[in-house]
Motif scaffolding. Sequence first.
Motif, short mmCIF file in Angstrom:
data_model
loop_
_atom_site.label_atom_id
_atom_site.label_comp_id
_atom_site.label_asym_id
_atom_site.label_seq_id
_atom_site.Cartn_x
_atom_site.Cartn_y
_atom_site.Cartn_z
N GLN A 1 0.81 -1.22 0.00
CA GLN A 1 0.00 0.00 0.00
C GLN A 1 0.84 1.27 0.00
O GLN A 1 0.55 2.21 -0.75
N PRO A 2 1.91 1.35 0.80
CA PRO A 2 2.74 2.58 0.76
C PRO A 2 3.34 2.83 -0.62
O PRO A 2 3.39 3.97 -1.07
N SER A 3 3.81 1.76 -1.28
CA SER A 3 4.43 1.96 -2.60
C SER A 3 3.39 2.32 -3.65
O SER A 3 3.66 3.12 -4.55
N LEU A 4 2.19 1.76 -3.53
CA LEU A 4 1.11 2.12 -4.45
C LEU A 4 0.73 3.60 -4.30
O LEU A 4 0.58 4.32 -5.29
N GLU A 5 0.58 4.02 -3.07
CA GLU A 5 0.20 5.42 -2.84
C GLU A 5 1.30 6.37 -3.30
O GLU A 5 1.00 7.45 -3.85
N ALA A 6 2.55 5.97 -3.13
CA ALA A 6 3.65 6.83 -3.59
C ALA A 6 3.62 6.96 -5.11
O ALA A 6 3.84 8.03 -5.67
N ALA A 7 3.32 5.85 -5.79
CA ALA A 7 3.30 5.85 -7.26
C ALA A 7 2.14 6.66 -7.82
O ALA A 7 2.25 7.28 -8.88
N LEU A 8 1.01 6.67 -7.11
CA LEU A 8 -0.19 7.34 -7.62
C LEU A 8 -0.32 8.78 -7.16
O LEU A 8 -1.25 9.48 -7.57
N GLN A 9 0.61 9.24 -6.32
CA GLN A 9 0.54 10.60 -5.82
C GLN A 9 0.56 11.60 -6.99
O GLN A 9 1.40 11.53 -7.87
N GLY A 10 -0.42 12.50 -7.01
CA GLY A 10 -0.47 13.53 -8.03
C GLY A 10 -1.10 13.11 -9.35
O GLY A 10 -1.15 13.90 -10.29
N GLN A 11 -1.61 11.89 -9.42
CA GLN A 11 -2.24 11.40 -10.65
C GLN A 11 -3.73 11.72 -10.67
O GLN A 11 -4.42 11.58 -9.66
N ASP A 12 -4.24 12.12 -11.83
CA ASP A 12 -5.68 12.35 -12.00
C ASP A 12 -6.41 11.08 -12.42
O ASP A 12 -7.57 10.89 -12.06
#
Length: 294
Positions: free
Chosen positions: A57-68
Amino acid sequence: MSAITSVIVVGAGGNLGPTIIDALLASKKFTVSAFVRPESKATFPPEVNVMKADYTQPSLEAALQGQDVVVSTIGIGGFPIQKAIVDAAVATGVKRFFPSDFGIDITAETIAFFPTTKEKQDVTDYLISREDVISWTTIKTSAFFDWGLKVGLTGFDLANHKADLLDGGEAKFHTTNLSTIAGAIVAILSVPQSYEKTKNQVISIPNHEVSQRDILTALERLTGEKWQVTDIDSDTLIQNAKGTPAEPFAMIRAVLFGKVGLGRLSGKPWNSELGLPQQSLEEDLKLILDGKSP
């Protein structure tokens, strides 16, 4: 609709992802990212931001940060992980999620023949349960037309002019080019009316409704020669593949192209509404034979 500026493609190194990335870049409207596993050797154009994550979950959230927008093209075996990606998308404020459900309509009959399709439906159902915090669009395509012909999934050996016809090759099915899928995503994200109309909707965008026999007739006309035809019983195909690595693909071929006849999509096509170009069967086949598609 607030402006859509950033799009990330999950499973970007697979069969569909690169075509979607190319279309997004060609539109010159989006910042484009590719989401791949840490061990992935996939390469992308220099304009693409490559995000590597291990699906925690932490790596997923880091990857999706700022994505629309998240476009998932995850393949067989990875469908269930999409729920975790949805959770990360919600946590990071993603506005639209396209699940990896590019295929046939999912019904009780479909699940009975091909149980992994339920994993796709579970993801759409999960998105429906989260509609208060994220929107979604599911795109139905049935068989991939250009890619399926290129790799032989549709039953044609283009190099040697051979055809394997399931149950006589008479079953009608829908089929869609990879470029049409990519074009639909760009259209939905570029046109505010399309974005709103497709919100929380299942849409279909087939290029053709054909049979294997129709494709064979067109290929023979284009090449100017008769092809070598082998008739295959779909039940025998499945039985011979049982317990082998070929079993999933045998099931896909039987469900799409055989007497089971589940390759047709329901509902009205959205091609015209999304402004997607339409070519004839022979025009598409010529591009494939000439190596110009996919």
